[in-house]
Design an enzyme around this catalytic site. Structure first.
Site, PDB file in Angstrom:
ATOM      1  N   THR A 138      68.790  54.162 -21.841  1.00 48.13           N
ATOM      2  CA  THR A 138      67.380  54.212 -21.446  1.00 48.13           C
ATOM      3  C   THR A 138      66.661  55.363 -22.140  1.00 48.13           C
ATOM      4  O   THR A 138      65.531  55.218 -22.624  1.00 48.13           O
ATOM      5  CB  THR A 138      67.261  54.350 -19.921  1.00 48.13           C
ATOM      6  OG1 THR A 138      67.774  53.162 -19.307  1.00 48.13           O
ATOM      7  CG2 THR A 138      65.820  54.551 -19.490  1.00 48.13           C
ATOM      8  N   CYS A 143      65.201  36.707  -4.236  1.00 51.92           N
ATOM      9  CA  CYS A 143      65.680  36.672  -2.853  1.00 51.92           C
ATOM     10  C   CYS A 143      66.746  37.742  -2.652  1.00 51.92           C
ATOM     11  O   CYS A 143      67.897  37.452  -2.307  1.00 51.92           O
ATOM     12  CB  CYS A 143      66.251  35.308  -2.519  1.00 51.92           C
ATOM     13  SG  CYS A 143      65.198  33.938  -2.951  1.00 51.92           S
TER      14      CYS A 143
END
Length: 475
Positions: A70, A323
């Protein structure tokens, strides 16, 4: 326990472990010092850089080590944008980039720059010529373009070489996030910057790579020091760097044979899951993809419950489903592809995965999915098929008024789709069911349900609360 989440983090390769332990004894000193221990540490650092650069396909002096993948992405994008500020402030990315790229793009936009997202097809791949079109349509000078080599959620390989040629023709550098693919082979094409992360190929966490080709305008935006060419300040984690480079060389030596073996296991999963589990969509490019990764989505399934049940069955898998407890919106990758998001499962096999583990997964999956569906009150596939077989499919009749409205406001996926499936048979063929929902996943999952069940999705419109989705019964 079968670990099937190598795309998140691969198990530590044995070579990485050996190199790490050896470097802890030999590489603890400051490589910037001239005394004996420092020179020994410098030799280890230089050897690691040469090995990593060979795997990347660049010169050793073009590559620096960063504290993470990152960090490499953020530093690479920021440095290229700063170095080419006079050329323009426009940034081009694909819609399915890793979140680190999108976060960097958001920061650039917040600072006054502009960003364009290149769309993808239903396989998650950008179209040939897409970057050339984005370059032509840019509102101003383009500073940088970004494209991942392979998607981290669905495994689709991107046309990096073609995009690099399109960018080179416009004199725009291309940054490639190669985190998922570097362990399998070099990145093709005339790219300008490249980033990667060691824990994705079986190295230790906390090591990233940033390669910047000679001739690319680049200016480090953070305070610099004398280490890593001034592009990644701070004391190098030399033992981890040595282990990362050693494991990258090791996995590359094994890559061809292991890719062929794992591709066969993934093909079995891709073929068998739709046969074993009804109402499943396998997503991602079926051919141009990573050899170890497969993703599928199951209708009428709560993604969080599915992952918990698979964990209880001793399978560690990941999900891009909305979900889950961690997010209320679908994965940006699945959303950009326009595919089903509910009940999403990503299986990414680590090197050495046994055939028996895959067979055991395929044996357990149908019962796990059926159990989750039963608890949610989902319609059984056999009942839906029997209803469709008993009901002919004449020409659509005029829409009955006022029609049928399903109020699913305040309910998370997959409940809106389950409630739609339960009532679709209550309207005549040609009739319309309107689903009211405020769960972002419904925007993907209702159209996907219609396509899978042979119904007609007629679009959406704003409602007093949430969104109204119109579905016309065909079958």
């Amino acid at each position: 326990m079968s670990y099937f989440d190598a795309a998140s983090s691969a198990p530590l390769h044995p070579v990485a472990r050996q190199a790490l332990l050896a470097a802890l004894d030999e590489g603890w000193a400051d490589p910037a010092r001239l005394y004996r221990e420092g020179r020994r540490a410098r030799l280890l650092l230089d050897a690691a850089r040469e090995a990593a650069a060979e795997a990347v396909g660049c010169r050793p002096d073009e590559l620096v080590f960063t504290p993470s993948g990152t960090r490499a992405v953020h530093d690479g994008i920021a440095g290229a944008l700063a170095g080419r500020r006079r050329a323009g402030r426009h940034l081009i990315v694909s819609a399915v980039e890793h979140s680190s790229v999108l976060h960097a793009a958001a920061a650039h936009e917040a600072a006054g720059g502009t960003v364009a997202e290149v769309p993808v097809d239903r396989t998650g791949r950008v179209a040939p010529g897409a970057y050339a079109a984005a370059l032509r349509e840019a509102p101003g000078g383009v500073a940088l373009a970004c494209l991942q080599s392979a998607n981290h959620e669905v495994g689709t390989l991107q046309p990096v070489a073609e995009a690099a040629e399109e960018c080179a023709a416009a004199d725009v550098p291309l940054l490639v996030d190669a985190a998922q693919s570097l362990g399998w082979g070099p990145t093709e094409g005339n790219w300008s910057l490249l980033t990667a992360s060691a824990h994705k190929w079986g190295g230790p966490a906390g090591v990233g790579l940033l390669a910047v080709r000679k001739g690319v305008r680049f200016r480090t935006v953070q305070p610099a020091d004398e280490r890593e060419s001034g592009r990644s300040p701070g004391f190098e984690n030399l033992p981890a760097i040595v282990a990362a480079a050693a494991s990258l060389r090791a996995v590359r030596a094994e890559a061809a044979a292991e890719a062929e073996r794992l591709r066969g296991l993934v093909e079995r999963i891709r073929a068998r899951v739709p046969e074993l589990v009804p109402d499943v969509e396998v997503v991602g490019d079926p051919e141009r993809r990573l050899p170890h990764l497969v993703t599928f989505s199951c209708l009428y399934v709560d993604g969080e419950a599915l992952l918990h049940e698979l964990d209880r069955a001793e399978f560690s898998v990941s999900s891009g489903s909305s979900c889950t407890s961690s997010t209320l919106t679908p994965s940006h990758v699945l959303r950009a592809m326009g595919v089903l998001s509910e009940g999403n499962v990503r299986v990414s096999l680590p090197r050495g995965t046994a055939e028996a583990d895959v067979d055991r997964f395929l044996e357990a999956l149908p019962g796990v999915v059926a159990g989750v569906r039963e608890r949610l009150g989902a319609p059984k596939a056999a009942e839906a098929e029997a209803e469709a077989a008993a009901d002919p499919q004449p020409e659509p009749e005029p829409e009955p008024e006022p029609g049928l409205v399903v109020d699913s406001l305040g309910k998370r996926c997959p409940i809106p789709v389950i409630e739609l499936a339960k009532v679709i048979g209550e309207v005549p063929v040609g009739g319309v069911v309107t689903v009211l929902a405020d769960d972002e996943a419904a925007r993907l999952d209702i159209p996907a349900w219609c396509e899978m069940r042979g119904q007609a999705y007629e679009g959406e419109r704003p409602a007093e609360r949430g969104v109204a989705y119109r579905v016309r019964r065909r079958a």
